[in-house]
Motif scaffolding. Structure first.
Motif, PDB file in Angstrom:
ATOM      1  N   TRP A   4      40.221  41.163  38.366  1.00  0.00           N
ATOM      2  CA  TRP A   4      40.340  42.184  37.307  1.00  0.00           C
ATOM      3  C   TRP A   4      39.214  42.998  37.576  1.00  0.00           C
ATOM      4  CZ3 TRP A   4      43.290  44.699  33.872  1.00  0.00           C
ATOM      5  CH2 TRP A   4      42.617  45.227  33.067  1.00  0.00           C
TER       6      TRP A   4
ATOM      7  N   TRP B 239      39.771  50.528  33.046  1.00  0.00           N
ATOM      8  CA  TRP B 239      40.710  49.341  32.766  1.00  0.00           C
ATOM      9  C   TRP B 239      42.304  49.886  32.230  1.00  0.00           C
ATOM     10  CZ3 TRP B 239      42.665  49.530  28.068  1.00  0.00           C
ATOM     11  CH2 TRP B 239      41.878  49.902  26.848  1.00  0.00           C
TER      12      TRP B 239
ATOM     13  N   LEU C 215      45.292  47.700  33.684  1.00  0.00           N
ATOM     14  CA  LEU C 215      46.194  47.093  32.526  1.00  0.00           C
ATOM     15  C   LEU C 215      47.555  47.434  32.710  1.00  0.00           C
ATOM     16  CD1 LEU C 215      46.288  44.999  30.137  1.00  0.00           C
ATOM     17  CD2 LEU C 215      46.016  46.965  28.739  1.00  0.00           C
TER      18      LEU C 215
ATOM     19  N   CYS D  66      40.143  47.181  38.137  1.00  0.00           N
ATOM     20  CA  CYS D  66      39.428  48.328  37.466  1.00  0.00           C
ATOM     21  C   CYS D  66      38.718  49.240  38.461  1.00  0.00           C
ATOM     22  CB  CYS D  66      38.393  47.708  36.307  1.00  0.00           C
ATOM     23  SG  CYS D  66      39.278  46.831  34.848  1.00  0.00           S
TER      24      CYS D  66
END
Length: 226
Positions: free
Chosen positions: A5, A15, A19, A9
Motif C-alpha cells: 500500500w 493515497w 485508493l 501511494c
C-alpha cells in the motif's frame, strides 16, 4: 500488505489515486473486465518550447511526417486497420527512425478529436493540435530518442504557427505525466469516467456534473493556459 500500500501511494503521489486504482482493479476483477474507472488529466504543452529547442539533433535520427488517406501506414503497437482509419480521418503521424530502423511515433489530431477509450470529443482552441499515442520502441527508451522526436514535432508545429499541443493522460500513469511536465506541459483540467458495459458515467469538474449515457459522445472544450 502495508508495504504494498505504501509503495502504491508513493507511485501515484498520494493515497487518493492509490485508493482509486485499487477500486478500479477490484471492479475489473469482479466484473470480468466489464467495469472500469478511467480518470484523465488534460495537459497543454507550449510549442516552440525552449526545453526542446535546446536539444541537439542526431544525424542518425530522422523524423518524417506521414499524412493523407493514401499514405503508407506507419508501424506501431495498434491494429493496422485502426492506424489506417486515423490517416483517413485527417490525422498525421510523425515517425522517428534511427539509422533506418523504426524507433517511435507521435500522432497528431487536427481539429476536434474523438477519444477512443471512452465516448467523448475534445474541442481545442485555435492554433492547437491534439497529440496522442506517443510510442517509443523498447530498445530506444533509455536514450534521447523521445526527446529528439518531440523536438522535431515541436519544430514542425512552430513553422505552422501552432501554439499548443493538448493531450490526456491517465492518473494511473504517473510516469507519463511526469515526462510531460518536465517538457513544460501544464495541467488544464480533469475528467472522470465509470464504464460498465455500454453505459458510461462521466464527470468533468468545472464543466458539468455526473452524466449517464449509453450512446452520447459529449464534447469537452479545452482552453489554453493564461
Amino acid at each position: 500488505m502495508r508495504a504494498r500500500w505504501l509503495a502504491l501511494c508513493r507511485e501515484f503521489g498520494g493515497w487518493p489515486t492509490a485508493l482509486l486504482y485499487c477500486l478500479h482493479r477490484g471492479l475489473q476483477a469482479l466484473s470480468g473486465g466489464r467495469v472500469r474507472i478511467v480518470p484523465y488529466v488534460f495537459f497543454a504543452q507550449p510549442v516552440d518550447n525552449p526545453l526542446l529547442v535546446s536539444i541537439k539533433p542526431d544525424p542518425a535520427t530522422v523524423v518524417r511526417v506521414v499524412v493523407g488517406p493514401d499514405a503508407t501506414v506507419p508501424p506501431g503497437p495498434r491494429p493496422l486497420a485502426a492506424l489506417r482509419q486515423r490517416l483517413q480521418s485527417g490525422n498525421e503521424c510523425h515517425v522517428c527512425e534511427v539509422k533506418g530502423e523504426f524507433a517511435g511515433t507521435i500522432w497528431l489530431g487536427l481539429g476536434p478529436h474523438d477519444e477512443d477509450e471512452v465516448r467523448c470529443r475534445y474541442v481545442l482552441p485555435p492554433r492547437s493540435v491534439w497529440d496522442y499515442d506517443v510510442y517509443v520502441a523498447p530498445r530506444y527508451r533509455l536514450g534521447r530518442t523521445l526527446a529528439r522526436l518531440w523536438a522535431a514535432v515541436d519544430d514542425n508545429l512552430a513553422a505552422r504557427d501552432i501554439a499548443w499541443t493538448f493531450s490526456r493522460i491517465s492518473r494511473f500513469n504517473p510516469g507519463s505525466m511526469g515526462v510531460h511536465e518536465r517538457l513544460g506541459a501544464r495541467r488544464v483540467g480533469t475528467a472522470w469516467f465509470l464504464c460498465f458495459g455500454a453505459w458510461e458515467l462521466s464527470w468533468v469538474p468545472g464543466r458539468w456534473g455526473p452524466r449517464l449515457s449509453r450512446q452520447a459522445r459529449p464534447a469537452i472544450t479545452l482552453r489554453a493556459p493564461n
